[in-house]
Scaffold this motif. Sequence first.
Motif, PDB file in Angstrom:
ATOM      1  N   VAL A  38      13.079  16.995  -1.939  1.00 29.16           N
ATOM      2  CA  VAL A  38      14.067  17.746  -1.151  1.00 29.16           C
ATOM      3  C   VAL A  38      13.395  18.864  -0.372  1.00 29.16           C
ATOM      4  CG1 VAL A  38      16.149  19.166  -1.281  1.00 29.16           C
ATOM      5  CG2 VAL A  38      15.904  17.172  -2.765  1.00 29.16           C
ATOM      6  N   HIS A  39      12.471  19.569  -0.985  1.00 35.64           N
ATOM      7  CA  HIS A  39      11.774  20.666  -0.327  1.00 35.64           C
ATOM      8  C   HIS A  39      10.969  20.173   0.878  1.00 35.64           C
ATOM      9  CE1 HIS A  39      12.513  21.855  -4.490  1.00 35.64           C
ATOM     10  NE2 HIS A  39      12.522  23.127  -4.075  1.00 35.64           N
ATOM     11  N   ILE A  40      10.308  19.014   0.681  1.00 38.19           N
ATOM     12  CA  ILE A  40       9.499  18.466   1.776  1.00 38.19           C
ATOM     13  C   ILE A  40      10.389  18.056   2.946  1.00 38.19           C
ATOM     14  CG2 ILE A  40       8.011  16.548   2.441  1.00 38.19           C
ATOM     15  CD1 ILE A  40       6.828  16.645  -0.373  1.00 38.19           C
ATOM     16  N   ILE A  41      11.510  17.412   2.655  1.00 35.62           N
ATOM     17  CA  ILE A  41      12.422  16.985   3.725  1.00 35.62           C
ATOM     18  C   ILE A  41      12.975  18.191   4.477  1.00 35.62           C
ATOM     19  CG2 ILE A  41      14.628  15.861   4.185  1.00 35.62           C
ATOM     20  CD1 ILE A  41      14.032  13.947   1.902  1.00 35.62           C
ATOM     21  N   ILE A  42      13.371  19.226   3.734  1.00 31.76           N
ATOM     22  CA  ILE A  42      13.885  20.437   4.384  1.00 31.76           C
ATOM     23  C   ILE A  42      12.795  21.099   5.233  1.00 31.76           C
ATOM     24  CG2 ILE A  42      14.759  22.768   3.955  1.00 31.76           C
ATOM     25  CD1 ILE A  42      16.198  21.697   1.514  1.00 31.76           C
ATOM     26  N   GLY A  43      11.547  21.125   4.720  1.00 30.62           N
ATOM     27  CA  GLY A  43      10.447  21.707   5.479  1.00 30.62           C
ATOM     28  C   GLY A  43      10.165  20.965   6.767  1.00 30.62           C
ATOM     29  N   LEU A  44      10.161  19.613   6.672  1.00 32.72           N
ATOM     30  CA  LEU A  44       9.935  18.810   7.885  1.00 32.72           C
ATOM     31  C   LEU A  44      11.069  18.987   8.881  1.00 32.72           C
ATOM     32  CD1 LEU A  44       8.599  15.488   6.285  1.00 32.72           C
ATOM     33  CD2 LEU A  44       7.275  17.237   7.500  1.00 32.72           C
ATOM     34  N   LEU A  45      12.286  19.058   8.392  1.00 29.62           N
ATOM     35  CA  LEU A  45      13.431  19.260   9.280  1.00 29.62           C
ATOM     36  C   LEU A  45      13.365  20.632   9.957  1.00 29.62           C
ATOM     37  CD1 LEU A  45      16.114  18.171  10.349  1.00 29.62           C
ATOM     38  CD2 LEU A  45      17.238  19.191   8.354  1.00 29.62           C
ATOM     39  N   ALA A  46      12.976  21.655   9.205  1.00 26.98           N
ATOM     40  CA  ALA A  46      12.843  22.997   9.776  1.00 26.98           C
ATOM     41  C   ALA A  46      11.743  23.038  10.832  1.00 26.98           C
ATOM     42  CB  ALA A  46      12.562  24.007   8.669  1.00 26.98           C
ATOM     43  N   ALA A  47      10.620  22.331  10.560  1.00 30.18           N
ATOM     44  CA  ALA A  47       9.531  22.287  11.537  1.00 30.18           C
ATOM     45  C   ALA A  47       9.975  21.588  12.820  1.00 30.18           C
ATOM     46  CB  ALA A  47       8.318  21.576  10.925  1.00 30.18           C
ATOM     47  N   TYR A  48      10.760  20.520  12.663  1.00 33.11           N
ATOM     48  CA  TYR A  48      11.253  19.804  13.836  1.00 33.11           C
ATOM     49  C   TYR A  48      12.196  20.679  14.669  1.00 33.11           C
ATOM     50  CZ  TYR A  48      13.892  16.416  16.597  1.00 33.11           C
ATOM     51  OH  TYR A  48      14.506  15.753  17.630  1.00 33.11           O
ATOM     52  N   VAL A  49      13.092  21.394  13.984  1.00 31.15           N
ATOM     53  CA  VAL A  49      14.022  22.274  14.696  1.00 31.15           C
ATOM     54  C   VAL A  49      13.266  23.398  15.396  1.00 31.15           C
ATOM     55  CG1 VAL A  49      15.917  23.920  14.394  1.00 31.15           C
ATOM     56  CG2 VAL A  49      15.956  21.737  13.173  1.00 31.15           C
ATOM     57  N   ILE A  51       0.837  -1.206   0.000  1.00 27.74           N
ATOM     58  CA  ILE A  51       0.000   0.000   0.000  1.00 27.74           C
ATOM     59  C   ILE A  51       0.871   1.256   0.000  1.00 27.74           C
ATOM     60  CG2 ILE A  51      -1.670   1.331   1.361  1.00 27.74           C
ATOM     61  CD1 ILE A  51      -2.849  -1.322   2.283  1.00 27.74           C
ATOM     62  N   LEU A  52       1.932   1.243   0.815  1.00 30.03           N
ATOM     63  CA  LEU A  52       2.834   2.387   0.874  1.00 30.03           C
ATOM     64  C   LEU A  52       3.533   2.605  -0.464  1.00 30.03           C
ATOM     65  CD1 LEU A  52       4.463   1.896   4.397  1.00 30.03           C
ATOM     66  CD2 LEU A  52       2.701   3.557   3.748  1.00 30.03           C
ATOM     67  N   GLU A  53       3.881   1.519  -1.111  1.00 28.73           N
ATOM     68  CA  GLU A  53       4.537   1.637  -2.411  1.00 28.73           C
ATOM     69  C   GLU A  53       3.603   2.275  -3.436  1.00 28.73           C
ATOM     70  OE1 GLU A  53       6.634  -1.208  -5.840  1.00 28.73           O
ATOM     71  OE2 GLU A  53       5.719  -2.086  -4.034  1.00 28.73           O
ATOM     72  N   VAL A  54       2.331   1.865  -3.427  1.00 27.37           N
ATOM     73  CA  VAL A  54       1.362   2.441  -4.361  1.00 27.37           C
ATOM     74  C   VAL A  54       1.154   3.926  -4.089  1.00 27.37           C
ATOM     75  CG1 VAL A  54      -1.059   2.374  -5.086  1.00 27.37           C
ATOM     76  CG2 VAL A  54       0.205   0.242  -4.744  1.00 27.37           C
ATOM     77  N   LEU A  55       1.060   4.279  -2.802  1.00 24.17           N
ATOM     78  CA  LEU A  55       0.879   5.682  -2.451  1.00 24.17           C
ATOM     79  C   LEU A  55       2.083   6.516  -2.882  1.00 24.17           C
ATOM     80  CD1 LEU A  55      -0.692   5.369   1.121  1.00 24.17           C
ATOM     81  CD2 LEU A  55      -1.851   6.009  -0.995  1.00 24.17           C
ATOM     82  N   TYR A  56       3.276   5.967  -2.706  1.00 24.83           N
ATOM     83  CA  TYR A  56       4.487   6.710  -3.053  1.00 24.83           C
ATOM     84  C   TYR A  56       4.589   6.911  -4.564  1.00 24.83           C
ATOM     85  CZ  TYR A  56       9.407   7.765  -3.785  1.00 24.83           C
ATOM     86  OH  TYR A  56      10.583   8.347  -4.197  1.00 24.83           O
ATOM     87  N   THR A  57       4.338   5.861  -5.319  1.00 24.70           N
ATOM     88  CA  THR A  57       4.482   5.965  -6.774  1.00 24.70           C
ATOM     89  C   THR A  57       3.369   6.782  -7.404  1.00 24.70           C
ATOM     90  OG1 THR A  57       3.304   3.846  -6.992  1.00 24.70           O
ATOM     91  CG2 THR A  57       5.722   3.783  -6.970  1.00 24.70           C
ATOM     92  N   SER A  58       2.187   6.804  -6.765  1.00 21.98           N
ATOM     93  CA  SER A  58       1.034   7.469  -7.379  1.00 21.98           C
ATOM     94  C   SER A  58       0.850   8.917  -6.915  1.00 21.98           C
ATOM     95  CB  SER A  58      -0.254   6.678  -7.087  1.00 21.98           C
ATOM     96  OG  SER A  58      -0.142   5.359  -7.564  1.00 21.98           O
ATOM     97  N   TYR A  59       1.148   9.199  -5.641  1.00 21.51           N
ATOM     98  CA  TYR A  59       0.784  10.503  -5.085  1.00 21.51           C
ATOM     99  C   TYR A  59       1.973  11.323  -4.588  1.00 21.51           C
ATOM    100  CZ  TYR A  59      -3.853   8.392  -5.113  1.00 21.51           C
ATOM    101  OH  TYR A  59      -5.010   7.773  -5.506  1.00 21.51           O
ATOM    102  N   TRP A  60       3.118  10.718  -4.376  1.00 18.67           N
ATOM    103  CA  TRP A  60       4.244  11.474  -3.822  1.00 18.67           C
ATOM    104  C   TRP A  60       4.834  12.392  -4.899  1.00 18.67           C
ATOM    105  CZ3 TRP A  60       6.043  12.263   0.944  1.00 18.67           C
ATOM    106  CH2 TRP A  60       7.295  12.876   1.091  1.00 18.67           C
ATOM    107  N   PRO A  61       4.921  13.710  -4.599  1.00 19.51           N
ATOM    108  CA  PRO A  61       5.496  14.649  -5.593  1.00 19.51           C
ATOM    109  C   PRO A  61       7.024  14.518  -5.620  1.00 19.51           C
ATOM    110  CG  PRO A  61       4.853  15.827  -3.610  1.00 19.51           C
ATOM    111  CD  PRO A  61       4.399  14.412  -3.412  1.00 19.51           C
ATOM    112  N   LYS A  62       7.526  13.711  -6.500  1.00 16.87           N
ATOM    113  CA  LYS A  62       8.964  13.387  -6.514  1.00 16.87           C
ATOM    114  C   LYS A  62       9.828  14.621  -6.777  1.00 16.87           C
ATOM    115  CE  LYS A  62       8.059   8.702  -8.186  1.00 16.87           C
ATOM    116  NZ  LYS A  62       6.592   8.885  -8.195  1.00 16.87           N
TER     117      LYS A  62
END
Length: 501
Positions: free
Chosen positions: A20-31, A5-16
């Motif tokens: 990088v932007h999403i990871i940086i945003g999550l890291l900034a929110a955590y900090v 299920i996770l694989e389908v969600l990643y291939t179909s809906y994840w904005p590839k």
Amino acid sequence: MVLRILEVLYTSYWPKDYTVHIIIGLLAAYVLRTVAQGRKTNRERDLHARVVLMTGAFTPLGLTILQSLAQQGAHIIALCQEPVDSTHITLLIDILRTTTSNEQIYAEECDLKSPTSIRAFCTKFLTGKEQRLDAIIFGHEHRHIGSPWPFSNATIDRDQKERDSGSLASFLITTLLLPALLVAPVERDIRIINVVNPFYAAAGGLPFSPSFSYEIPAAQANSLFLREGQRSLRTIVLTRHIQRVLDALPTSSQIPKTEEGSSAVPIVSSKHQKSNITSVSVSPGIGRVDTISSFLSADWKSPKGFSYFGILLYIMLQPLFLMLLKSPYAAMQTVLHALYLPTPFKILAQTTVVSQNKEAQKSEGPIDVSELDMPEEVLLPGSLYAECASVKIDVKIPQEVLDKDQEDKDKRAEIKTRDKGKAKEKTPLQEEVLEIEDDGEYGGEVGGRLVWESYEQALKIWEKETPPTERDIEREQLDKEKKHSNPESPPPPVDIDQAYN
């Protein structure tokens, strides 16, 4: 199946393209959230056999502190406004005892809005068999009081009376229990911790007025944060002055005893600590439960009522509050830091004294604690702590107040010089007073003394205008019935005012 299920969600809906932007945003929110939660205390202290008295124990912050103290093995006396046999209090105490495996958790009824109830509790405590106290934590003044118009219709006067009664309750309990603290063994490490709201800075830029009925400029007459800041700043100045009084008492010259057979007499340097009783104030910061929830009137269990609009706004902004504001666990860290930090007296009792001076080792005599290797941080008596660190604030005393105080000092000095050597009845200006050192901090000795006098005057008015409640009368009647049914005569009551004066 889950991985599929996770694989389908990643291939179909994840904005590839935006990984990088999403990871940086999550890291900034955590900090950002980590920084907003503030520092955590790096201290621990064994509290077994230590007795801690606490007010505001059944607020969100208070319950979090209670759990932490209980896990450290403390003997806790939690003051509550409700009867101790009520379902709410009984359930909370049972849960704390079970989850922390600590049976030494007790609730005592004491209505902090009633001076009669406060005096009744303190008299009961002072006349009991066990009078040990290792710490008093005043946690009831931290909770925010007052809401702006869209969330509450409460008048400014009603909120101000609630602020004043909370401050006076802390002062009354401190002065009533002070005799028991002063007669405690000098090697006992006793701490008085006042937990204040974080808006003291709002009143820091204005000339400080210790009066409870202080005047506010017309442009700021409705400033809620200014009124909250004045309450907090007044408590901070009082806490500092209480420490000055404790340091000036004759008992402050006492020192912890050395081990049997030791030839060296330890002396605590006055620059470190003068009294084994330490009074500090603590600002836990802005919490989303104790501060923002009260500000928005979003607490539906509040006896003052709540606002539907405030609750809706509180729920809608919850993601932002979770990100930027403190949880009760994060807010309690500074309180625990002030409770856990070592003091010079404590270090002296736990350290083997080894003088760095070889000649001093050969000769018997006093050894100054300043010769010891002090840790990187010790508790600073009378200070304000925020974010697990001591904070310096500038309290501005009006010049006319300083001039009038100097005139009074000059009159006392003139009368003392003129009547030196004469045996005659003393006038009020000639009465002996404690020589309190003026350290110049937090308003200095003048600001602290004015605050103390303001508290004394306001306390008389509060007791006069606050008659005993029905619950107070009922409790007094029950106490009389218990004494009448008990064949053993109880110990004589203590004249608290006389003992303090």
